[in-house]
Scaffold this motif. Structure first.
Motif, short mmCIF file in Angstrom:
data_model
loop_
_atom_site.label_atom_id
_atom_site.label_comp_id
_atom_site.label_asym_id
_atom_site.label_seq_id
_atom_site.Cartn_x
_atom_site.Cartn_y
_atom_site.Cartn_z
N LEU A 79 0.82 -1.22 0.00
CA LEU A 79 0.00 0.00 0.00
C LEU A 79 0.85 1.27 0.00
CD1 LEU A 79 -2.74 -1.07 2.59
CD2 LEU A 79 -2.83 -1.19 0.09
N ASP A 80 2.13 1.13 -0.31
CA ASP A 80 3.05 2.28 -0.29
C ASP A 80 2.66 3.39 -1.27
OD1 ASP A 80 4.49 1.09 1.72
OD2 ASP A 80 6.19 0.52 0.45
N ALA A 81 1.90 3.07 -2.30
CA ALA A 81 1.50 4.07 -3.30
C ALA A 81 0.31 4.91 -2.83
CB ALA A 81 1.14 3.39 -4.62
N TYR A 82 -0.19 4.61 -1.63
CA TYR A 82 -1.38 5.30 -1.09
C TYR A 82 -1.04 5.95 0.24
CZ TYR A 82 -3.35 2.05 -4.44
OH TYR A 82 -3.60 1.34 -5.58
N ARG A 83 -1.90 6.85 0.65
CA ARG A 83 -1.76 7.49 1.97
C ARG A 83 -2.67 6.73 2.93
NH1 ARG A 83 -3.04 13.45 0.65
NH2 ARG A 83 -2.92 13.63 2.90
N VAL A 84 -2.08 5.85 3.72
CA VAL A 84 -2.85 4.96 4.58
C VAL A 84 -2.96 5.55 5.99
CG1 VAL A 84 -2.95 2.64 5.57
CG2 VAL A 84 -2.08 2.97 3.25
N HIS A 85 -4.19 5.53 6.50
CA HIS A 85 -4.49 6.02 7.85
C HIS A 85 -5.06 4.85 8.65
CE1 HIS A 85 -4.03 10.09 6.25
NE2 HIS A 85 -4.82 9.70 5.27
N PRO A 86 -4.23 4.17 9.45
CA PRO A 86 -4.74 3.07 10.25
C PRO A 86 -5.52 3.62 11.46
CG PRO A 86 -2.37 3.29 10.54
CD PRO A 86 -2.79 4.34 9.56
N VAL A 87 -6.77 3.21 11.58
CA VAL A 87 -7.64 3.69 12.66
C VAL A 87 -8.39 2.49 13.25
CG1 VAL A 87 -9.59 5.21 13.23
CG2 VAL A 87 -7.98 5.90 11.46
N PRO A 88 -8.37 2.32 14.57
CA PRO A 88 -9.14 1.24 15.18
C PRO A 88 -10.61 1.64 15.31
CG PRO A 88 -7.93 2.42 16.87
CD PRO A 88 -7.55 3.04 15.53
N LEU A 89 -11.33 1.67 14.20
CA LEU A 89 -12.69 2.20 14.17
C LEU A 89 -13.64 1.46 15.11
CD1 LEU A 89 -13.15 2.89 10.37
CD2 LEU A 89 -13.15 4.58 12.19
N THR A 90 -13.56 0.15 15.16
CA THR A 90 -14.46 -0.61 16.03
C THR A 90 -14.20 -0.26 17.49
OG1 THR A 90 -14.50 -2.40 14.41
CG2 THR A 90 -15.27 -2.92 16.64
N THR A 91 -12.94 -0.27 17.89
CA THR A 91 -12.59 0.06 19.27
C THR A 91 -13.02 1.48 19.64
OG1 THR A 91 -10.69 -1.43 19.22
CG2 THR A 91 -10.65 0.30 20.89
N LEU A 92 -12.76 2.44 18.77
CA LEU A 92 -13.13 3.82 19.06
C LEU A 92 -14.64 4.00 19.16
CD1 LEU A 92 -10.60 5.73 16.78
CD2 LEU A 92 -10.59 5.60 19.28
N THR A 93 -15.38 3.31 18.31
CA THR A 93 -16.84 3.40 18.35
C THR A 93 -17.38 2.81 19.64
OG1 THR A 93 -16.94 3.24 15.95
CG2 THR A 93 -18.98 2.83 17.14
N ILE A 94 -16.90 1.64 20.00
CA ILE A 94 -17.36 1.00 21.24
C ILE A 94 -17.01 1.87 22.44
CG2 ILE A 94 -16.95 -0.98 22.76
CD1 ILE A 94 -16.69 -2.66 20.14
N GLU A 95 -15.82 2.44 22.44
CA GLU A 95 -15.40 3.32 23.55
C GLU A 95 -16.28 4.56 23.63
OE1 GLU A 95 -13.30 4.66 26.84
OE2 GLU A 95 -13.26 2.69 25.89
N ALA A 96 -16.60 5.15 22.48
CA ALA A 96 -17.42 6.36 22.46
C ALA A 96 -18.83 6.10 22.96
CB ALA A 96 -17.47 6.93 21.04
N LEU A 97 -19.31 4.88 22.76
CA LEU A 97 -20.69 4.55 23.13
C LEU A 97 -20.82 3.72 24.40
CD1 LEU A 97 -22.06 3.69 19.59
CD2 LEU A 97 -22.36 5.81 20.87
N LYS A 98 -19.72 3.50 25.12
CA LYS A 98 -19.75 2.56 26.25
C LYS A 98 -20.71 2.98 27.36
CE LYS A 98 -15.86 4.24 28.93
NZ LYS A 98 -14.55 3.92 29.47
#
Length: 122
Positions: A79-98
């Motif tokens: 994926l070096d040809a792209y600008r990759v943003h790794p984000v733990p979306l599931t974890t962040l969503t669960i944390e925001a709604l806990k």
């Protein structure tokens, strides 16, 4: 098709602009890959230099093996040809709604809205 497999991938396209958009769109500028299957199925549509937001929580060995990744595309340089943003979306969503009283399965469903909010913020 079974969840996590290439035939089971669904996608949709959003258009953000400060002017009217009158075309269905060309190649996307951003891909939100909620899992390895979504990345593999949609990567060919992205131009070099496009941005990829990856839900790292779903990039398990099992999920990657289901779609034929021998190694993690997040680590193998593919994926070096792209600008990759790794984000733990599931974890962040669960944390925001806990404290909301929602069950974990409801929080899992809400991650699409979380990703949309992230894109709006970007």
């Amino acid at each position: 098709a079974p969840a996590g497999t290439l035939p089971g991938v669904s996608s949709f396209q959003l258009h953000f602009a400060d002017h009217d958009i009158l075309t269905p769109g060309d190649a996307p500028d951003v891909l939100v890959a909620m899992n390895p299957a979504a990345l593999k199925a949609n990567l060919p549509d992205l131009p070099r230099g496009a941005q990829i937001i990856v839900n790292t929580d779903e990039f398990t060995k099992r999920a990657m093996a289901k779609v034929g990744y021998a190694a993690s595309p997040l680590e193998d340089g593919s994926l070096d040809a792209y600008r990759v943003h790794p984000v733990p979306l599931t974890t962040l969503t669960i944390e925001a709604l806990k404290d909301s009283g929602l069950a974990r399965r409801d929080a899992e469903r809400a991650k699409n809205m979380f990703a949309l909010g992230l894109l709006s913020w970007m």
